[in-house]
Every structure is written in structure tokens, then in C-alpha cells.
Design a protein around this motif. Structure first.
Motif, mmCIF file in Angstrom:
data_model
loop_
_atom_site.group_PDB
_atom_site.id
_atom_site.type_symbol
_atom_site.label_atom_id
_atom_site.label_comp_id
_atom_site.label_asym_id
_atom_site.label_seq_id
_atom_site.Cartn_x
_atom_site.Cartn_y
_atom_site.Cartn_z
ATOM 1 N N ASN A 50 -14.055 19.056 -4.332
ATOM 2 C CA ASN A 50 -13.756 19.012 -2.897
ATOM 3 C C ASN A 50 -13.058 20.293 -2.448
ATOM 4 N N GLY A 51 -12.159 20.796 -3.266
ATOM 5 C CA GLY A 51 -11.491 22.058 -2.949
ATOM 6 C C GLY A 51 -12.471 23.214 -2.902
ATOM 7 N N LEU A 52 -13.397 23.245 -3.855
ATOM 8 C CA LEU A 52 -14.435 24.279 -3.875
ATOM 9 C C LEU A 52 -15.310 24.182 -2.627
ATOM 10 N N MET A 53 -15.730 22.980 -2.299
ATOM 11 C CA MET A 53 -16.559 22.772 -1.112
ATOM 12 C C MET A 53 -15.827 23.237 0.135
ATOM 13 N N SER A 54 -14.574 22.901 0.247
ATOM 14 C CA SER A 54 -13.778 23.293 1.402
ATOM 15 C C SER A 54 -13.682 24.814 1.518
ATOM 16 N N GLU A 55 -13.457 25.471 0.398
ATOM 17 C CA GLU A 55 -13.316 26.926 0.405
ATOM 18 C C GLU A 55 -14.622 27.620 0.812
ATOM 19 N N VAL A 56 -15.735 27.163 0.247
ATOM 20 C CA VAL A 56 -17.031 27.767 0.574
ATOM 21 C C VAL A 56 -17.412 27.450 2.019
ATOM 22 N N LEU A 57 -17.146 26.232 2.454
ATOM 23 C CA LEU A 57 -17.440 25.858 3.838
ATOM 24 C C LEU A 57 -16.625 26.694 4.813
ATOM 25 N N GLU A 58 -15.355 26.904 4.512
ATOM 26 C CA GLU A 58 -14.511 27.724 5.379
ATOM 27 C C GLU A 58 -15.041 29.157 5.460
ATOM 28 N N ALA A 59 -15.444 29.717 4.319
ATOM 29 C CA ALA A 59 -15.993 31.077 4.317
ATOM 30 C C ALA A 59 -17.264 31.138 5.159
ATOM 31 N N HIS A 60 -18.085 30.107 5.046
ATOM 32 C CA HIS A 60 -19.332 30.068 5.816
ATOM 33 C C HIS A 60 -19.044 29.961 7.310
ATOM 34 N N LEU A 61 -18.086 29.127 7.681
ATOM 35 C CA LEU A 61 -17.721 28.993 9.091
ATOM 36 C C LEU A 61 -17.222 30.314 9.659
ATOM 37 N N ARG A 62 -16.382 30.991 8.893
ATOM 38 C CA ARG A 62 -15.863 32.289 9.352
ATOM 39 C C ARG A 62 -16.997 33.299 9.524
ATOM 40 N N GLU A 63 -17.937 33.271 8.602
ATOM 41 C CA GLU A 63 -19.075 34.194 8.666
ATOM 42 C C GLU A 63 -19.962 33.895 9.876
ATOM 43 N N GLN A 64 -20.238 32.620 10.089
ATOM 44 C CA GLN A 64 -21.144 32.231 11.168
ATOM 45 C C GLN A 64 -20.519 32.358 12.548
ATOM 46 N N PHE A 65 -19.229 32.074 12.657
ATOM 47 C CA PHE A 65 -18.598 32.036 13.970
ATOM 48 C C PHE A 65 -17.601 33.164 14.197
ATOM 49 N N GLY A 66 -17.570 34.111 13.280
ATOM 50 C CA GLY A 66 -16.692 35.257 13.452
ATOM 51 C C GLY A 66 -17.171 36.200 14.541
ATOM 52 N N GLU A 67 -18.450 36.199 14.768
ATOM 53 C CA GLU A 67 -19.066 37.033 15.806
ATOM 54 C C GLU A 67 -19.695 36.125 16.856
ATOM 55 N N PRO A 68 -19.691 36.541 18.118
ATOM 56 C CA PRO A 68 -20.328 35.709 19.145
ATOM 57 C C PRO A 68 -21.839 35.652 18.951
ATOM 58 N N ALA A 69 -22.412 34.536 19.351
ATOM 59 C CA ALA A 69 -23.865 34.371 19.268
ATOM 60 C C ALA A 69 -24.544 35.284 20.282
ATOM 61 N N SER A 70 -25.745 35.726 19.927
ATOM 62 C CA SER A 70 -26.470 36.644 20.807
ATOM 63 C C SER A 70 -27.023 35.928 22.046
ATOM 64 N N ASP A 71 -27.306 34.628 21.915
ATOM 65 C CA ASP A 71 -27.810 33.869 23.065
ATOM 66 C C ASP A 71 -27.528 32.383 22.853
ATOM 67 N N ALA A 72 -27.834 31.588 23.856
ATOM 68 C CA ALA A 72 -27.527 30.150 23.802
ATOM 69 C C ALA A 72 -28.308 29.450 22.698
ATOM 70 N N ALA A 73 -29.560 29.830 22.482
ATOM 71 C CA ALA A 73 -30.371 29.190 21.440
ATOM 72 C C ALA A 73 -29.792 29.479 20.054
ATOM 73 N N SER A 74 -29.354 30.690 19.850
ATOM 74 C CA SER A 74 -28.751 31.064 18.570
ATOM 75 C C SER A 74 -27.452 30.301 18.357
ATOM 76 N N ARG A 75 -26.664 30.188 19.406
ATOM 77 C CA ARG A 75 -25.406 29.448 19.317
ATOM 78 C C ARG A 75 -25.667 27.988 18.963
ATOM 79 N N LYS A 76 -26.647 27.376 19.622
ATOM 80 C CA LYS A 76 -26.983 25.981 19.353
ATOM 81 C C LYS A 76 -27.453 25.812 17.913
#
Length: 91
Positions: A50-76
Motif C-alpha cells: 500500500n505504501g508503494l502504491m501510494s508513492e507511485v500514485l503520488e508521483a503519477h499525479l504530480r506528473e499528470q497534473f503538474g502542468e496545465p492541460a492543453s485543452d478541455a478534452a485532454s483535461r477530461k
């Protein structure tokens, strides 16, 4: 997925510890160990995973949402992906 060398090293060390714990359970089962310590070790493995999953998930969230989406479809699409990941993690 953790990409920096430090994050990658940390995650791989965690995976190796989990592997060691699993091997310990395997040895205990092969030797006919009592159930209570085996169950305790399995619970420890579950916590480590669970700790491993949390760490990898957090890294993925930071990667995906660290930059704004280029458009609404990409954001969705990104939000849908994250929702699916979180749902699978909570099962």
C-alpha cells in the motif's frame, strides 16, 4: 512513475524489501510455521505494498497534473485516468 534518480532508487528499495518479505513468508510456509506470525508478516507485506502504491500514485499525479492541460478534452482524459487509478487502488 518516479523518474528522478532519487525517487527511482527509493521505490526500487521498497520493492526489494517487499520481495524479501514475500520470500520470508514462503520460507515460513514451507517450514510449517505457526499461522499467527505468518499472518502478521502478510499484513506487513500488505502495508508495504500500500505504501508503494501510494508513492507511485503520488508521483503519477504530480506528473499528470503538474502542468496545465492543453485543452478541455485532454483535461477530461487525465481526470478520467486518475479516477480509474484511484478506484482500482481503493479496491
Amino acid at each position: 512513475m518516479p523518474h528522478s534518480p532519487e525517487e527511482k532508487k527509493k521505490v526500487l528499495a521498497r520493492v526489494r524489501r517487499i520481495r524479501g518479505q514475500c520470500e520470508g513468508v514462503e520460507r515460513a510456509l514451507e517450514s510449517g510455521a505457526d499461522c499467527a506470525p505468518v499472518l502478521q508478516q502478510i499484513a506487513a507485506i500488505r502495508g508495504a505494498v500500500n505504501g508503494l502504491m501510494s508513492e507511485v500514485l503520488e508521483a503519477h499525479l504530480r506528473e499528470q497534473f503538474g502542468e496545465p492541460a492543453s485543452d478541455a478534452a485532454s483535461r477530461k482524459a487525465r481526470v478520467d485516468e486518475m479516477t480509474a487509478l484511484v478506484r482500482s487502488y481503493l479496491r
